[in-house]
Design an enzyme around this catalytic site. Structure first.
Site, PDB file in Angstrom:
ATOM      1  N   CYS A 137       0.836  -1.202   0.000  1.00 55.04           N
ATOM      2  CA  CYS A 137       0.000   0.000   0.000  1.00 55.04           C
ATOM      3  C   CYS A 137       0.869   1.250   0.000  1.00 55.04           C
ATOM      4  CB  CYS A 137      -0.923  -0.002   1.215  1.00 55.04           C
ATOM      5  SG  CYS A 137      -1.969   1.460   1.261  1.00 55.04           S
ATOM      6  N   CYS A 140      -0.564   4.154   1.988  1.00 57.09           N
ATOM      7  CA  CYS A 140      -0.421   4.064   3.451  1.00 57.09           C
ATOM      8  C   CYS A 140       1.022   4.348   3.864  1.00 57.09           C
ATOM      9  CB  CYS A 140      -0.788   2.666   3.947  1.00 57.09           C
ATOM     10  SG  CYS A 140      -2.219   1.936   3.180  1.00 57.09           S
ATOM     11  N   ASP A 141       1.983   3.807   3.115  1.00 50.69           N
ATOM     12  CA  ASP A 141       3.370   3.789   3.603  1.00 50.69           C
ATOM     13  C   ASP A 141       4.322   4.709   2.839  1.00 50.69           C
ATOM     14  OD1 ASP A 141       2.536   1.778   5.318  1.00 50.69           O
ATOM     15  OD2 ASP A 141       3.042   0.186   3.906  1.00 50.69           O
TER      16      ASP A 141
END
Ligand code: FAD
Ligand code: NDP
Length: 312
Positions: A137, A140-141
């Site tokens: 992701c 997300c990261d």
């Protein structure tokens, strides 16, 4: 207590089914999971940034905001939502059973909207370096300091891969998009943006074979699928965008599935192989897999369910 309808899932399909069944006064009970399949309640759109193709938002809307709005709308309509992950189901007889750890619930009808989970590739070094440079992701990261101004790798050729590469190009010194063929599956609009971005280089006809690094990822070994030659691309991040696996494990093969594990529904409906059990969204759709189609099929499941209960 015997429920009219239990809905399992937490994406656009589940929340839409909850809105419709609640408005039909069926008092739905929704199990939205607790990080089921590693995804927060709200589903796959919780892992993305801007949604530009969901009708009604001319300037776009963030994935998490869209999903929190859907969830709140379901609550406002009267749905009850529990943050529990369903780990088993008993579908042989009516009433159906669903279970979560030591608890069991009975229902006259069941709507399955558990979506799909990002696939991993199981290459050498993957388990050791997962979350130490490897992620599924980018949204997300990707903004973490460890990835800033560093070369990064994205694997895949679909919309997710292109979206992740575009997103990462804002932080990375360079993004290599590794794809196993020489044409992309992604939509034309996404491809255009990709090709216009000079911080992204596409590496055609290659697959990853090893995540390289000691404590953290330092490179990705890739193989040419034509001549089998291998090379290492220096990289601090490896982002998988290689599709999804439908979340059906808790069903223990009690419904008819296709060869990829997607629940089979009767054409043009959400009826599964078991009368009174309905499926909607990505868990039964390997073709369209969009928020709007998931929401649409959630509506269909609610209407199919309402008809089933009134005929019963
Ligand atoms: P999902 O969104 O997959 O949600 C299923 C939910 O059910 C999850 O929260 C999961 O944790 C939960 N769950 C699973 N198992 C259980 C269980 N046993 N018990 C309880 N809960 C469970 N589509 C678009 O239209 N536009 C976009 O811009 C777009 N961008 C995307 C970006 C990314 C990075 C990704 C991965 C997808 C994107 N998509 C986009 C596709 C879209 O997100 C999906 O088609 C849609 O979310 C599918 O909805 P769903 O309701 O079927 O399930
Ligand atoms: P897709 O299934 O569309 O694409 C997966 C990609 O991974 C394919 O290019 C595939 O290659 C590649 N792949 C699969 N297995 C392997 C493997 N073992 N080794 C190497 N490569 C592999 O998944 P996406 O997550 O990209 O998209 C899912 C759905 O979500 C789609 O419907 C998409 O349209 C939608 N979506 C929409 C977005 C938007 O509209 N903005 C953004 C993101 C997703 P190959 O092509 O050769 O099969």
């Amino acid at each position: 207590m015997l429920e009219n309808v239990i809905i399992i899932g937490a994406g656009p399909a589940a929340y839409t089914a909850a809105i419709y069944t609640a408005r039909a006064e069926l008092k739905p009970l929704v199990f939205e999971g607790f990080l089921a399949g590693g995804i927060p309640a709200g589903g796959q759109l919780m892992t993305t940034s801007e949604i530009e193709n969901f009708p009604g938002f001319p300037d776009g809307i963030s994935g998490p905001e869209l999903m929190m709005n859907m969830r709140q709308q379901a609550l406002n309509c009267g749905a009850r939502i529990e943050s529990k992950t369903i780990d088993r189901a008993g579908l042989s007889d009516s009433p159906f059973l669903v279970g979560c750890e030591t608890e069991e619930y009975q229902c006259r009808s069941l709507i399955i909207a558990t979506g799909a989970t990002a696939r991993r590739l199981k290459i050498a070094g993957e388990d050791r370096l997962w979350q130490k440079g490897i992620s599924a992701c980018a949204v997300c990261d990707g903004a973490l300091p460890m990835f800033r101004n560093k070369p990064l790798v994205v694997i895949g050729g679909g919309d997710s891969a292109v979206e992740e590469a575009l997103y990462l190009s804002k932080f990375a010194s360079k993004v290599h998009l590794i794809h196993r063929r020489e044409s992309l599956r992604a939509s034309k609009a996404m491809q255009k943006r990709l090709l216009e971005n000079d911080r992204i280089e596409i590496v055609w006809n290659h697959i990853p074979v090893e995540a390289v690094g000691d404590k953290f990822l330092t490179g990705v070994k890739i193989r040419d699928v034509k001549d089998h030659s291998e090379k290492i691309i220096e990289s601090s991040g490896l982002f998988y965008a290689v599709g999804h696996i439908p979340n059906t494990i808790f069903l223990n093969n009690q419904l008819e599935m296709d060869d990829l594990g997607y629940i089979v529904t009767r054409a043009g409906t959400t009826h599964t192989s078991k009368i009174g059990v309905f499926a909607c969204g990505d868990v039964q759709d390997k073709r369209y897999r969009q928020a709007i189609t998931a929401a649409g099929s959630g509506c269909m499941a609610a209407i199919d369910c309402e008809h089933f209960l009134s005929e019963e």
